[in-house]
Design a protein around this motif. Sequence first.
Motif, mmCIF file in Angstrom:
data_model
loop_
_atom_site.group_PDB
_atom_site.id
_atom_site.type_symbol
_atom_site.label_atom_id
_atom_site.label_comp_id
_atom_site.label_asym_id
_atom_site.label_seq_id
_atom_site.Cartn_x
_atom_site.Cartn_y
_atom_site.Cartn_z
ATOM 1 N N GLY A 283 0.930 -1.108 -0.011
ATOM 2 C CA GLY A 283 -0.024 0.069 0.062
ATOM 3 C C GLY A 283 0.682 1.209 0.022
ATOM 4 O O GLY A 283 0.501 2.324 -0.524
ATOM 5 N N ARG A 284 1.967 1.213 0.726
ATOM 6 C CA ARG A 284 2.950 2.340 0.716
ATOM 7 C C ARG A 284 3.521 2.623 -0.407
ATOM 8 O O ARG A 284 3.535 3.756 -0.999
ATOM 9 C CB ARG A 284 3.870 2.190 1.948
ATOM 10 N N ALA A 285 3.949 1.690 -1.478
ATOM 11 C CA ALA A 285 4.390 1.717 -2.620
ATOM 12 C C ALA A 285 3.381 2.168 -3.631
ATOM 13 O O ALA A 285 3.780 3.115 -4.350
ATOM 14 C CB ALA A 285 5.010 0.118 -3.310
ATOM 15 N N HIS A 286 2.126 1.944 -3.495
ATOM 16 C CA HIS A 286 1.178 2.472 -4.372
ATOM 17 C C HIS A 286 0.869 4.195 -4.038
ATOM 18 O O HIS A 286 0.629 4.813 -4.796
ATOM 19 C CB HIS A 286 -0.232 1.811 -4.234
ATOM 20 N N GLU A 287 0.737 4.128 -2.731
ATOM 21 C CA GLU A 287 0.700 5.909 -2.197
ATOM 22 C C GLU A 287 1.892 6.637 -2.909
ATOM 23 O O GLU A 287 1.626 7.653 -3.459
ATOM 24 C CB GLU A 287 0.827 5.664 -0.627
ATOM 25 N N ASP A 288 3.258 6.257 -2.674
ATOM 26 C CA ASP A 288 4.185 6.917 -3.102
ATOM 27 C C ASP A 288 4.224 7.155 -4.777
ATOM 28 O O ASP A 288 4.503 8.120 -5.197
ATOM 29 C CB ASP A 288 5.705 6.282 -2.914
ATOM 30 N N LEU A 289 3.740 5.833 -5.607
ATOM 31 C CA LEU A 289 3.462 5.862 -6.879
ATOM 32 C C LEU A 289 2.607 6.942 -7.319
ATOM 33 O O LEU A 289 2.802 7.821 -8.274
ATOM 34 C CB LEU A 289 3.281 4.551 -7.635
ATOM 35 N N LEU A 290 1.560 6.930 -6.720
ATOM 36 C CA LEU A 290 0.309 7.919 -7.009
ATOM 37 C C LEU A 290 0.667 9.477 -6.880
ATOM 38 O O LEU A 290 0.314 10.367 -7.505
ATOM 39 C CB LEU A 290 -0.891 7.404 -6.528
ATOM 40 N N ALA A 291 1.582 9.619 -5.741
ATOM 41 C CA ALA A 291 1.907 10.794 -5.284
ATOM 42 C C ALA A 291 3.104 11.228 -6.261
ATOM 43 O O ALA A 291 3.528 12.516 -5.833
ATOM 44 C CB ALA A 291 2.233 10.920 -3.958
ATOM 45 N N ARG A 292 3.359 10.492 -7.102
ATOM 46 C CA ARG A 292 4.689 11.029 -8.141
ATOM 47 C C ARG A 292 6.021 11.250 -7.233
ATOM 48 O O ARG A 292 6.843 12.141 -7.581
ATOM 49 C CB ARG A 292 4.438 12.151 -8.837
ATOM 50 N N ARG A 293 6.121 10.600 -5.920
ATOM 51 C CA ARG A 293 7.141 10.526 -5.310
ATOM 52 C C ARG A 293 8.425 9.620 -6.013
ATOM 53 O O ARG A 293 9.416 9.661 -5.218
ATOM 54 C CB ARG A 293 7.113 10.406 -3.822
ATOM 55 N N THR A 294 8.441 9.004 -6.748
ATOM 56 C CA THR A 294 9.046 7.869 -7.091
ATOM 57 C C THR A 294 9.751 8.172 -8.563
ATOM 58 O O THR A 294 8.786 9.094 -9.551
ATOM 59 C CB THR A 294 8.370 6.568 -7.285
ATOM 60 N N THR A 295 10.875 7.686 -9.052
ATOM 61 C CA THR A 295 11.361 7.414 -10.221
ATOM 62 C C THR A 295 11.768 5.945 -10.633
ATOM 63 O O THR A 295 11.957 5.231 -9.566
ATOM 64 C CB THR A 295 12.651 8.375 -10.393
ATOM 65 N N GLY A 296 11.675 5.668 -11.628
ATOM 66 C CA GLY A 296 12.006 4.070 -12.085
ATOM 67 C C GLY A 296 11.188 2.928 -11.669
ATOM 68 O O GLY A 296 10.114 3.332 -11.185
#
Length: 302
Positions: A283-296
């Motif tokens: 769930g935390r991975a999805h949260e970060d992905l949706l918030a555009r806090r990630t790259t790659g």
Amino acid sequence: MLAIQFDHFGGPEVLRPVELAPPVPGPGELLITVEAAGVNFADTHQTDGSYLGADALPHVPGSEVVGRTPDGRRVLARVSHGYAEQVTAKESAVVEIPEDLDAARALALMVQGLTAWHLLRSSARLRRGESVVVHSAAGGVGSLAVQLAREFGAGRVLAQVSGPAKERLVLDLGADAVITYPLAEKADVVLDAVGGELFDQALDSLASFGRLVTYGNSARAGFTPVDPARLGRLNASVVGFWLRPTLAAPDAVAGPLKELLALVAEGRLTPVTGGSYPLAEAGRAHEDLLARRTTGKLILTP
């Protein structure tokens, strides 16, 4: 075994760890003990119910893993329920990979790598010397598309990103410049996974005989109507792409994946890896992905 499941549609909060019986491989299938499972933006659409192909509930998401077969082979595999400690996969969907290939880099080549390859080769039919604009260029697909566009002979590769922190990354990957709309010069090809306003701006930025390839809607915007008369005035085309049916086409996986693995081995393609999360924290991975806090590429590790 531990798995991640949701029993109703919603945001990342509906993903919950559960204990399930290990899967039993059927004829022509292999059991794989998971080393890492890939996280894709499509997984968030599955979770909220907006994915093109709806799945029955309850559902374990995840479409790709790196793991080991019972005979000890380390493999990259396409699967149906990857967020788990063990999965089954068709033997035809399994590719053996080197021991020294990082799991996140290998996983980046399955969904994101094949998507980027087919966007440029199959959908856009990129010709040498043409200009390419890549939206979300710091993401999993975008970061590979920037590099592959250069590898496939693009004249100029232009990148659109969501913030200044990602500009240096895409320039280091080989983009000629970071752009905002309106463009100073028209583009031959635009790859768009965002939709909404960005799709509309991109359509008006196409050169004569330009192609706008749409393969997602991360903006969660309503679908943009495309007026055929507008396409006629622009002398341009809009092409849709979805990886799932593409994977069933002859020669759509083995050849492109072999080429991608070779480019990585030769140092000519560098998959961008992002965060690694414990499986229980999907769930935390999805949260970060949706918030555009990630790259790659993001991965989950049991």
